[in-house]
Design an enzyme around this catalytic site. Structure first.
Site, PDB file in Angstrom:
ATOM      1  N   THR A 118      -4.879   4.595   0.757  1.00 46.13           N
ATOM      2  CA  THR A 118      -4.024   3.478   1.233  1.00 46.13           C
ATOM      3  C   THR A 118      -3.578   3.031   2.321  1.00 46.13           C
ATOM      4  O   THR A 118      -2.896   2.019   2.333  1.00 46.13           O
ATOM      5  CB  THR A 118      -2.438   4.701   0.865  1.00 46.13           C
ATOM      6  OG1 THR A 118      -2.472   5.217  -0.241  1.00 46.13           O
ATOM      7  CG2 THR A 118      -1.688   3.263   0.870  1.00 46.13           C
TER       8      THR A 118
ATOM      9  N   SER B  27     -10.218   7.816  -1.949  1.00 47.69           N
ATOM     10  CA  SER B  27     -10.284   8.677  -1.999  1.00 47.69           C
ATOM     11  C   SER B  27     -10.812   9.522  -3.460  1.00 47.69           C
ATOM     12  O   SER B  27     -11.673  10.662  -2.886  1.00 47.69           O
ATOM     13  CB  SER B  27      -9.570   9.994  -0.917  1.00 47.69           C
ATOM     14  OG  SER B  27      -8.386  10.513  -1.496  1.00 47.69           O
TER      15      SER B  27
HETATM   16  N1  ASP Z   1      -5.594   7.326  -4.110  1.00 43.04           N
HETATM   17  C1  ASP Z   1      -5.331   7.314  -2.836  1.00 43.04           C
HETATM   18  C2  ASP Z   1      -6.291   7.965  -1.909  1.00 43.04           C
HETATM   19  O1  ASP Z   1      -6.404   9.034  -1.605  1.00 43.04           O
HETATM   20  C3  ASP Z   1      -3.790   7.710  -2.030  1.00 43.04           C
HETATM   21  C4  ASP Z   1      -3.457   7.882  -0.226  1.00 43.04           C
HETATM   22  O2  ASP Z   1      -4.278   7.309   0.700  1.00 43.04           O
HETATM   23  O3  ASP Z   1      -3.032   8.515  -0.235  1.00 43.04           O
HETATM   24  O4  ASP Z   1      -7.576   7.364  -1.408  1.00 43.04           O
END
Ligand code: ASP
Length: 349
Positions: free
Chosen positions: A17, A62
């Site tokens: 994010t 991620s």
């Molecule tokens: N879905 C995102 C990730 O883990 C969530 C984040 O970055 O907070 O890449």
């Protein structure tokens, strides 16, 4: 101009994010490239540090993180190890605790800071938590004692003013800025007006021993969470999965599980077939003590070993790491009962 002595930090941008931007057409968050990240944090230029960067291409959410990418991160760190005082890894929050745990085992004799951080809101947004997280992470990664040794020679997660040991940390909140917790080990630092380090709790390193990177993993493991009503045929099928080498058994309270004979027998058969079974609690705080109740004693008798107060992320990555190093089940069981990167507290040690 940077003097040869000025602190130096390598930013490794994997995705998440922190580096995302809203697609105006779909409204979904998508990764953008690292130059834009620097555009959004002009403060980076105000550091009197040498800051270089490496970007995953393409950056990933991620949820797509894999052991092969942990190996890629370790390769980048190894290649640049002598040229930087510390490393900041920008990473999605969803699997950050897994990556931090894995890196803590892969980087043997680490004597430099590896700080993972990210954010809940993209760095381009007005209320982002990403700037604060990134800027303080860089400062921690560069912090040195007058003799030149690192203040925090560990793999850590920095988030919302807290520096936590990476292999002790779990993501606990999907929307709050305060998204990570280390339930069984105190914070290594807190950032307010000053960054206050908890010096006694930070691991000591010996920079005279070279850092030794490891890359191998074997992912033939499962996490089995027990619950009232768990069925014999399902547990039986899981424990007979072809190639299975280790099980993380998530038990109740201080390490308790059903006492039905079928359950204990299936576990005992599995350990006798060389499958390593590690007991960790479904409770986030506290530790497994199998000697405490009769139910736990049955597990001990079945050959189940204690994960003490480990996080699930740390036990999982440690097992995959050890299994990747051609050890016998007996050797793995031994390694699981001693901390190799401060990942659990063993009473009496
Ligand atoms: N879905 C995102 C990730 O883990 C969530 C984040 O970055 O907070 O890449």
């Amino acid at each position: 101009m940077f003097t040869p002595k000025c602190p130096s930090v390598l930013l490794i941008y994997t995705g998440g994010t922190i580096g995302m931007i809203e697609n105006p057409e779909t409204g979904a968050l998508e990764a953008f490239d690292f130059d834009q990240l620097q555009e959004n944090v002009p403060e980076l230029k105000r550091f009197n540090y040498r800051i270089a960067s490496y970007q995953f291409n393409p950056p990933i959410d991620s949820s797509d993180m894999e052991p092969s990418m942990w190996a890629k991160i370790v390769k980048i760190i190894h290649y640049n190890y002598d040229y930087f005082d510390g490393f900041v890894i920008l990473h999605g929050t969803d699997t950050m605790a897994y990556t931090a745990s894995a890196l803590s085992f892969m980087l043997e004799n680490l004597s430099k800071p590896i700080i993972l951080t990210g954010s809940q809101l993209p760095i381009g947004m007005l209320r982002t938590d990403g700037k604060e997280n990134l800027i303080t992470s860089i400062e921690i990664a560069a912090a040195k004692y007058p003799d030149g040794t690192a203040v925090v020679p560990e793999v850590c997660i920095f988030f919302e003013n807290h520096l936590l040991r990476g292999n002790r940390t779990t993501k606990i909140n999907a929307e709050n800025f305060n998204a990570f917790r280390s339930f069984n080990y105190p914070a290594l630092a807190t950032a307010g007006i000053h960054i206050k380090y908890n010096y006694e709790r930070i691991r000591k390193a010996d920079p005279s021993i070279p850092m030794h990177p490891h890359y191998a993993f074997d992912t033939n493991v499962i996490i089995l969470t027990i619950f009232p009503g768990i069925q014999e045929k399902i547990v039986n099928t899981l424990l007979h999965t072809p190639g299975l080498r280790a099980v993380i058994l998530k038990t109740y309270g201080s390490g308790n599980a059903p006492q039905q004979s079928w359950f204990i027998k299936l576990l005992k058969d599995a350990t006798q077939r060389g499958i390593v079974i590690v007991n960790i609690s479904q409770c986030q705080t506290g530790m497994v003590e199998m000697e405490r109740y009769e139910t736990g004693l049955h597990l001990l008798d079945a050959g189940v070993i204690s994960g003490y107060d480990s996080t699930v992320e740390s036990v999982l990555t440690k097992l995959m790491f050890l299994l990747g190093h051609n050890l016998t089940p007996k050797e793995i069981r031994n390694e699981m009962t001693r901390p190799i990167a401060g990942e659990f507290t063993r009473p009496g040690l």
